[in-house]
Design an enzyme around this catalytic site. Structure first.
Site, PDB file in Angstrom:
ATOM      1  N   LYS A   1      18.645 -26.581 -16.450  1.00 20.80           N
ATOM      2  CA  LYS A   1      18.343 -26.120 -15.102  1.00 20.80           C
ATOM      3  C   LYS A   1      18.059 -24.625 -15.138  1.00 20.80           C
ATOM      4  O   LYS A   1      18.202 -23.966 -16.168  1.00 20.80           O
ATOM      5  CB  LYS A   1      19.518 -26.376 -14.143  1.00 20.80           C
ATOM      6  CG  LYS A   1      20.010 -27.805 -14.079  1.00 20.80           C
ATOM      7  CD  LYS A   1      19.032 -28.760 -13.422  1.00 20.80           C
ATOM      8  CE  LYS A   1      19.582 -30.182 -13.422  1.00 20.80           C
ATOM      9  NZ  LYS A   1      18.584 -31.153 -12.909  1.00 20.80           N
TER      10      LYS A   1
ATOM     11  N   SER B   1      13.372 -33.197 -13.200  1.00 17.63           N
ATOM     12  CA  SER B   1      14.047 -32.246 -12.326  1.00 17.63           C
ATOM     13  C   SER B   1      13.543 -30.808 -12.472  1.00 17.63           C
ATOM     14  O   SER B   1      13.795 -29.986 -11.604  1.00 17.63           O
ATOM     15  CB  SER B   1      15.558 -32.276 -12.586  1.00 17.63           C
ATOM     16  OG  SER B   1      15.863 -31.735 -13.857  1.00 17.63           O
TER      17      SER B   1
ATOM     18  N   SER C   1      16.361 -33.157  -7.954  1.00 22.22           N
ATOM     19  CA  SER C   1      17.196 -32.538  -8.985  1.00 22.22           C
ATOM     20  C   SER C   1      18.667 -32.730  -8.651  1.00 22.22           C
ATOM     21  O   SER C   1      19.114 -32.392  -7.549  1.00 22.22           O
ATOM     22  CB  SER C   1      16.882 -31.044  -9.107  1.00 22.22           C
ATOM     23  OG  SER C   1      17.786 -30.412  -9.987  1.00 22.22           O
TER      24      SER C   1
ATOM     25  N   SER D   1      13.882 -35.977 -17.850  1.00 24.07           N
ATOM     26  CA  SER D   1      13.700 -36.245 -16.418  1.00 24.07           C
ATOM     27  C   SER D   1      12.754 -35.233 -15.800  1.00 24.07           C
ATOM     28  O   SER D   1      12.366 -34.249 -16.434  1.00 24.07           O
ATOM     29  CB  SER D   1      15.059 -36.200 -15.692  1.00 24.07           C
ATOM     30  OG  SER D   1      15.489 -34.853 -15.561  1.00 24.07           O
TER      31      SER D   1
END
Length: 267
Positions: free
Chosen positions: A124, A69, A231, A67
């Site tokens: 993250k 994010s 995100s 993704s």
């Protein structure tokens, strides 16, 4: 699919056949009779499976970024390597920490098992450590009452999906000795309240459309994506328990769409 569990099962099966043949079957078969296929193949695969299992479990594991994010740090399609031992030696499959090495630090890019579904791996940036008070207000991050330095670099555009062009502002954020790029979309709220769920230690956080304030509980981390307004992170589903930590992302080793990204260090 839990790849580590699959590897463990294959290791147990092939290793069991190898051991059975070494202790029992070979003696019964004698030196001149050929091994049956169900012994030959597992014995051939066992050392390869053992090596892969040990490497992935204790040293380095590859992941693919699915993704956007973490744009612009990580792009969709990046293949990355994750250091499995820097945050401690953990028991494969169960992920129980056996030996303490280092703890995640602010600004590091961390892979972890998604708290709402541990079968999924998320990536993250670590923002808050146990005991920190994290405030994200009007797109500005504060840690323990101190604003995190941000320097504006201009605009940044990227294509989302196949057609949508997203225009954002590009900043360098100085977090815990790890300067890194973040993207901000001024037209969206700091927190989209409709996306906030119930999660453990939810009472540690207060929300409004312009801000979130959280105290990170012991043994947990607060994480956010570098693409701040695209995100799903701790603002919405809560804190990452230490038992969910997988490792520290450190290198992009492949990207089919952009070969120039090969060998880039993740900062």
């Amino acid at each position: 699919m839990n790849f580590a569990l699959v590897m463990l099962i294959l290791l147990a099966v092939t290793g069991g056949i190898w051991l059975l043949d070494r202790l029992v079957l070979a003696k019964r078969r004698g030196p001149h009779r050929k091994e049956p296929w169900w012994v030959e193949y597992p014995k051939s695969f066992f050392p390869v499976i053992l090596l892969v299992f040990l490497l992935r479990s204790f040293l380095v594991e590859p992941f693919k970024i699915p993704s956007g994010s973490m744009i612009p740090t990580l792009l969709v399609g990046d293949f990355i390597l994750v250091n499995k031992y820097t945050y401690g030696i953990r028991l494969p499959v169960l992920n129980l920490k056996l030996i303490e090495v280092n703890s995640p630090q602010r600004g590091e890019v961390m892979v972890f098992r998604y708290p709402e579904d541990p079968s999924l791996d998320y990536i993250k940036r670590v923002v808050g450590l146990p005991g920190d008070r994290i405030v994200y207000r009007n797109k500005q991050l504060e840690i323990n009452g101190q604003p995190v330095k941000m320097v504006k670099n201009g605009e940044y555009s990227y294509v989302e999906g196949s057609l949508d062009l997203v225009r954002t502002l590009h900043f360098t954020e100085y977090l815990g000795g790890h300067p890194h790029a973040v993207l901000i979309n001024p037209s969206t709220p700091s927190v989209q309240l409709a996306g906030v769920r119930q999660f453990p230690f939810r009472d540690n956080c207060t929300y409004n459309e312009d801000a979130i304030s959280c105290i990170v509980p012991p043994g947990h981390y607060f994480v956010m994506g570098d693409n701040r307004d695209s995100s799903s992170d701790s603002r919405y589903w809560g804190f990452v328990p230490d038992r969910n930590v997988v490792g520290k992302a450190f290198l992009i080793w492949w990207n089919f769409g952009d070969l120039k990204r090969i060998g880039m260090v993740i900062r």
